[in-house]
Every structure is written in structure tokens, then in C-alpha cells.
Design an enzyme around this catalytic site. Structure first.
Site, PDB file in Angstrom:
ATOM      1  N   THR A  13       0.706  -1.222   0.010  1.00  0.00           N
ATOM      2  CA  THR A  13      -0.017   0.084   0.065  1.00  0.00           C
ATOM      3  C   THR A  13       0.911   1.292   0.050  1.00  0.00           C
ATOM      4  O   THR A  13       2.013   1.279   0.785  1.00  0.00           O
ATOM      5  CB  THR A  13      -0.723  -0.189   1.217  1.00  0.00           C
ATOM      6  OG1 THR A  13      -1.750  -1.060   1.280  1.00  0.00           O
ATOM      7  CG2 THR A  13      -1.620   1.046   1.236  1.00  0.00           C
ATOM      8  N   GLU A 252      -6.510  -6.171   3.704  1.00  0.00           N
ATOM      9  CA  GLU A 252      -6.648  -7.556   2.883  1.00  0.00           C
ATOM     10  C   GLU A 252      -8.029  -7.227   2.106  1.00  0.00           C
ATOM     11  O   GLU A 252      -8.504  -8.273   1.668  1.00  0.00           O
ATOM     12  CB  GLU A 252      -6.832  -8.475   3.756  1.00  0.00           C
ATOM     13  CG  GLU A 252      -5.607  -8.877   4.964  1.00  0.00           C
ATOM     14  CD  GLU A 252      -4.690  -9.683   4.206  1.00  0.00           C
ATOM     15  OE1 GLU A 252      -4.878 -10.330   3.167  1.00  0.00           O
ATOM     16  OE2 GLU A 252      -3.739  -9.672   4.993  1.00  0.00           O
ATOM     17  N   THR A 254     -10.986  -4.218   1.277  1.00  0.00           N
ATOM     18  CA  THR A 254     -12.215  -3.890   2.135  1.00  0.00           C
ATOM     19  C   THR A 254     -13.416  -4.731   1.771  1.00  0.00           C
ATOM     20  O   THR A 254     -13.235  -5.307   0.811  1.00  0.00           O
ATOM     21  CB  THR A 254     -12.504  -2.228   1.857  1.00  0.00           C
ATOM     22  OG1 THR A 254     -12.962  -2.146   0.481  1.00  0.00           O
ATOM     23  CG2 THR A 254     -11.382  -1.389   2.140  1.00  0.00           C
TER      24      THR A 254
HETATM   25  C1  LIG Z   1      -3.714  -1.038  10.419  1.00  0.00           C
HETATM   26  C2  LIG Z   1      -3.677  -1.257   9.112  1.00  0.00           C
HETATM   27  C3  LIG Z   1      -2.712  -2.206   8.625  1.00  0.00           C
HETATM   28  C4  LIG Z   1      -2.313  -2.395   7.472  1.00  0.00           C
HETATM   29  N1  LIG Z   1      -1.183  -3.473   6.963  1.00  0.00           N
HETATM   30  C5  LIG Z   1      -1.130  -3.401   5.652  1.00  0.00           C
HETATM   31  C6  LIG Z   1       0.063  -3.896   5.183  1.00  0.00           C
HETATM   32  O1  LIG Z   1       0.766  -4.814   6.044  1.00  0.00           O
HETATM   33  N2  LIG Z   1       0.678  -4.055   4.089  1.00  0.00           N
HETATM   34  C7  LIG Z   1       0.071  -3.299   3.194  1.00  0.00           C
HETATM   35  O2  LIG Z   1       0.490  -3.217   1.978  1.00  0.00           O
HETATM   36  N3  LIG Z   1      -1.178  -2.586   3.475  1.00  0.00           N
HETATM   37  C8  LIG Z   1      -1.583  -2.683   4.615  1.00  0.00           C
HETATM   38  N4  LIG Z   1      -2.727  -1.833   5.009  1.00  0.00           N
HETATM   39  C9  LIG Z   1      -3.378  -1.184   3.860  1.00  0.00           C
HETATM   40  C10 LIG Z   1      -4.912  -1.700   3.733  1.00  0.00           C
HETATM   41  O3  LIG Z   1      -4.760  -3.035   2.880  1.00  0.00           O
HETATM   42  C11 LIG Z   1      -5.664  -0.656   2.958  1.00  0.00           C
HETATM   43  O4  LIG Z   1      -5.875   0.440   3.797  1.00  0.00           O
HETATM   44  C12 LIG Z   1      -6.944  -0.870   2.223  1.00  0.00           C
HETATM   45  O5  LIG Z   1      -6.555  -1.837   1.087  1.00  0.00           O
HETATM   46  C13 LIG Z   1      -7.849   0.146   1.883  1.00  0.00           C
HETATM   47  O6  LIG Z   1      -7.009   0.951   1.287  1.00  0.00           O
HETATM   48  P1  LIG Z   1      -7.377   2.546   1.798  1.00  0.00           P
HETATM   49  O7  LIG Z   1      -6.984   3.002   3.159  1.00  0.00           O
HETATM   50  O8  LIG Z   1      -6.343   3.539   0.753  1.00  0.00           O
HETATM   51  O9  LIG Z   1      -8.919   3.086   1.339  1.00  0.00           O
HETATM   52  P2  LIG Z   1      -9.353   3.543   0.091  1.00  0.00           P
HETATM   53  O10 LIG Z   1      -9.109   2.726  -1.141  1.00  0.00           O
HETATM   54  O11 LIG Z   1      -9.286   4.677  -0.093  1.00  0.00           O
HETATM   55  O12 LIG Z   1     -11.072   3.262   0.333  1.00  0.00           O
HETATM   56  C14 LIG Z   1     -11.840   4.228   0.889  1.00  0.00           C
HETATM   57  C15 LIG Z   1     -13.428   3.790   0.813  1.00  0.00           C
HETATM   58  O13 LIG Z   1     -13.670   3.643  -0.638  1.00  0.00           O
HETATM   59  C16 LIG Z   1     -14.113   2.556  -0.839  1.00  0.00           C
HETATM   60  N5  LIG Z   1     -13.846   1.963  -2.228  1.00  0.00           N
HETATM   61  C17 LIG Z   1     -12.511   2.278  -2.684  1.00  0.00           C
HETATM   62  N6  LIG Z   1     -12.453   1.712  -4.112  1.00  0.00           N
HETATM   63  C18 LIG Z   1     -13.682   1.548  -4.553  1.00  0.00           C
HETATM   64  C19 LIG Z   1     -14.466   0.772  -5.597  1.00  0.00           C
HETATM   65  N7  LIG Z   1     -13.881   0.491  -6.555  1.00  0.00           N
HETATM   66  N8  LIG Z   1     -15.803   0.478  -5.293  1.00  0.00           N
HETATM   67  C20 LIG Z   1     -16.611   0.764  -4.157  1.00  0.00           C
HETATM   68  N9  LIG Z   1     -15.891   1.072  -3.138  1.00  0.00           N
HETATM   69  C21 LIG Z   1     -14.547   1.557  -3.062  1.00  0.00           C
HETATM   70  C22 LIG Z   1     -13.322   1.282   0.161  1.00  0.00           C
HETATM   71  O14 LIG Z   1     -14.151   0.271   0.202  1.00  0.00           O
HETATM   72  C23 LIG Z   1     -13.570   2.474   1.207  1.00  0.00           C
HETATM   73  O15 LIG Z   1     -14.728   2.171   1.879  1.00  0.00           O
HETATM   74  C24 LIG Z   1      -3.034  -1.831   6.321  1.00  0.00           C
HETATM   75  C25 LIG Z   1      -4.015  -0.614   6.624  1.00  0.00           C
HETATM   76  C26 LIG Z   1      -4.293  -0.776   8.047  1.00  0.00           C
HETATM   77  C27 LIG Z   1      -5.424   0.471   8.354  1.00  0.00           C
END
Ligand SMILES: Cc1cc2nc3c(=O)[nH]c(=O)nc-3n(C[C@H](O)[C@H](O)[C@H](O)COP(=O)(O)OP(=O)(O)OC[C@H]3O[C@@H](n4cnc5c(N)ncnc54)[C@H](O)[C@@H]3O)c2cc1C
Length: 276
Positions: A13, A252, A254
Site C-alpha cells: 500500500t 486485505e 475492504t
Molecule cells: C492497521 C492497518 C494495517 C495495514 N497493513 C498493511 C500491510 O501490512 N501491508 C500493506 O500493503 N497494506 C496494509 N494496510 C493497507 C490496507 O490494505 C488498505 O488500507 C486497504 O486496502 C484500503 O485502502 P485505503 O485505506 O487506501 O482505502 P481506499 O481505497 O481509499 O477506500 C476508501 C473507501 O472507498 C471504498 N472504495 C474504494 N474503491 C472502491 C470501488 N472501486 N468501489 C467501491 N468502493 C470503493 C473502500 O471500500 C473504502 O470504503 C493496512 C491498513 C491498516 C489500516
């Protein structure tokens, strides 16, 4: 790593690559026998304590999406810096931070799979197993929360009887128990199918989606069954669980991304069946 001497993490990410995981900006430029990495990663679990980082970076300049991405094993050393541990809603035992690459030199032999440009496919290879694992990880705390809530409701007396005698409380116990059983059954069936070499892309996604949402619903009902004590850390561990398990629906993939994936694979199956 298997003996616990080294801690690893997956750095996929980035600030602009979340659900759109292929929108990666971190670059890896070939320089002789090395690659030179520049960029940053966000939300990386274990990063503050990790010795080894699996990093997905863009090796092909100007490429977009999953094309031109490569997976590297990067050891902590010069050019790699981790940020301060974030303050999170829960999971205090799991440190998470940013990771920065500033002209970080990595030997070309550290390319996972020894092949450039297939980094995303490399991540995808472990994805189904990881999703099943995460689904199981959601089911364990749900079982624990229900155990705690059942104990509490049998010990807590109101109106001269244990609150577990009230049928509205029993409905919450029944809903938790049923959903835990459903998640557990789904996971075991999908895991067995995977062990038999079957394609579990659809079922693993359904397991992760259902089990993480189920765990959230169980957590909410268990707070309810504890009454005020469910909200107060001094009186029960349930508020910590409630905060800890919230993350399962976010990482993993959303829940929304899993809904899209489940629908996509279902529609694809339907299309295949109608063409034949
Ligand atoms: C505590 C924590 C630990 C983590 N650990 C890791 C790790 O070890 N390694 C790693 O690589 N990542 C890690 N992550 C990242 C995590 O996988 C991402 O936060 C997650 O994939 C969501 O991405 P984002 O936060 O950018 O949300 P966004 O993608 O910005 O999503 C925001 C909202 O929009 C929705 N959304 C986005 N796109 C769409 C779509 N096409 N259609 C409908 N809804 C949509 C989402 O469901 C969500 O509700 C971690 C995150 C957290 C908070």
C-alpha cells in the site's frame, strides 16, 4: 522468519495505492547488479520492527496498473527508513508505520521469482491463502467474544434473574452462535478445496467478506450483552475487542472490494455458462 528470528512485512500500500493496489509510484531502477528503490509505503504492519520487507515497486518507467511491477525482498539497511508507529483505533500489539526508500540499493538476486514485471502476480499467488487465513482470524475473536458475553449474561442479574434468561438477550446469543458456525463452515470447506488444488478465488473472497463482517456484528452484539460494562475498559475486555476487530473489514481488501470481486466472478461464471 519461520524460527521467529526475523520479522517480515508486506509493503504494498501507498498513499495513492489503497484499494487501487496497482497504482504504485515507488520505483526500482536497475543499476548494474542492483536495483535502486525510491518512494514510500503506507500502513505497513510490522514495519517498525521488521527485518525483511517484501516490497512491490515499479521497474518499468511509464508503465501503469499491474504491468511493470516487481516484488523485492529488501533487508533493513541503508536507504530504508521506517516512520514513527501510528496511533491506532485498536490492535495495540501490532505496530504499523510508513516505510521510506531513499536510493535504497537492493541486489538483483532479491527479485522474488527472479523475474521482473510479475510482482503483482507474485502477490496474487498468496492472496487466496491469505484471505482464508484472515477469515479464520476473524472467527477466533468472535468465538472468544461470545464466550465472554455468555459468561457475563449468566452471571449478571437484573429483575432478580440472570440476564441470560431474557429471550431478547438469547436472540443475540443465537445470532452470534449461528453466524460463527456459518463462517467456520465456509472457511473449512474453502480451505479443504484449496488443499485439493481447486480454484478458490471466489470462495476465499466470500469467506473474507462474510467472516470479517460477521465478526463486526458479533462484537457489536457482545458489547450490547455486556451493557455499560461493554463500553468501559475497567469493567470488561469487550470494548478492546470491538476496536481491535474493526480493522478486519478494512485490510486485505475492504468489504466493498470483496463485494465487487464476488459479483465479478459470479457474473463471469454466468457468462461462461451461457456461452457453452
Ligand atoms: C492497521 C492497518 C494495517 C495495514 N497493513 C498493511 C500491510 O501490512 N501491508 C500493506 O500493503 N497494506 C496494509 N494496510 C493497507 C490496507 O490494505 C488498505 O488500507 C486497504 O486496502 C484500503 O485502502 P485505503 O485505506 O487506501 O482505502 P481506499 O481505497 O481509499 O477506500 C476508501 C473507501 O472507498 C471504498 N472504495 C474504494 N474503491 C472502491 C470501488 N472501486 N468501489 C467501491 N468502493 C470503493 C473502500 O471500500 C473504502 O470504503 C493496512 C491498513 C491498516 C489500516
Amino acid at each position: 522468519m519461520a524460527t521467529g528470528e526475523l520479522t517480515g512485512c508486506l509493503a504494498l500500500t501507498e498513499p495513492d495505492a489503497g484499494s487501487e493496489a496497482t497504482n504504485i509510484q515507488t520505483t526500482a531502477r536497475r543499476d548494474g547488479e542492483d536495483y535502486v528503490l525510491n518512494g514510500m509505503k503506507r500502513y505497513i504492519t510490522n514495519a517498525p520492527v521488521a527485518d525483511v520487507f517484501t516490497v512491490i515497486a515499479r521497474t518499468e518507467e511509464g508503465s501503469r496498473g499491474h504491468a511493470g511491477l516487481t516484488a523485492f525482498l529488501v533487508e533493513r539497511g541503508p536507504g530504508l527508513r521506517t516512520g514513527a508507529q501510528y496511533k491506532k483505533m485498536g490492535q495495540a500489539g501490532s505496530p504499523v508505520s510508513d516505510v521510506f526508500f531513499e536510493n535504497c540499493r537492493v541486489p538483483a538476486t532479491n527479485v522474488i521469482g527472479e523475474k521482473e514485471g510479475v510482482g503483482f502476480q507474485t502477490v496474487m499467488k498468496v492472496l487466496n491463502k491469505q484471505r482464508l487465513h484472515l477469515a479464520a482470524l476473524c472467527t477466533g475473536p468472535a468465538i472468544r467474544m461470545l464466550d465472554l458475553a455468555v459468561t457475563h449474561t449468566t452471571q449478571r442479574a437484573q429483575f432478580s434473574q440472570s440476564v441470560a434468561n431474557f429471550q431478547l438477550v438469547q436472540a443475540m446469543i443465537a445470532d452470534c452462535r449461528t453466524e460463527i458456525f456459518a463462517a467456520r463452515s465456509m472457511i473449512l470447506e474453502a480451505a479443504r478445496a484449496r488443499d485439493h488444488g481447486e480454484d478458490v478465488a471466489l470462495t476465499a473472497s466470500m469467506c473474507k467478506y462474510f467472516a470479517s463482517e460477521m465478526c463486526g456484528r458479533v462484537a457489536d452484539r457482545c458489547v450490547q450483552m455486556f451493557g455499560g460494562a461493554g463500553y468501559i475498559a475497567d469493567f470488561s475486555p469487550i470494548e478492546r475487542y470491538y476496536r481491535d476487530v474493526r480493522l478486519f473489514r478494512l485490510y486485505e481488501g475492504t468489504s466493498q472490494i470483496h463485494q465487487l470481486n464476488i459479483a465479478k466472478l459470479t457474473l463471469r461464471e454466468h457468462e461462461k455458462a451461457t456461452v457453452q
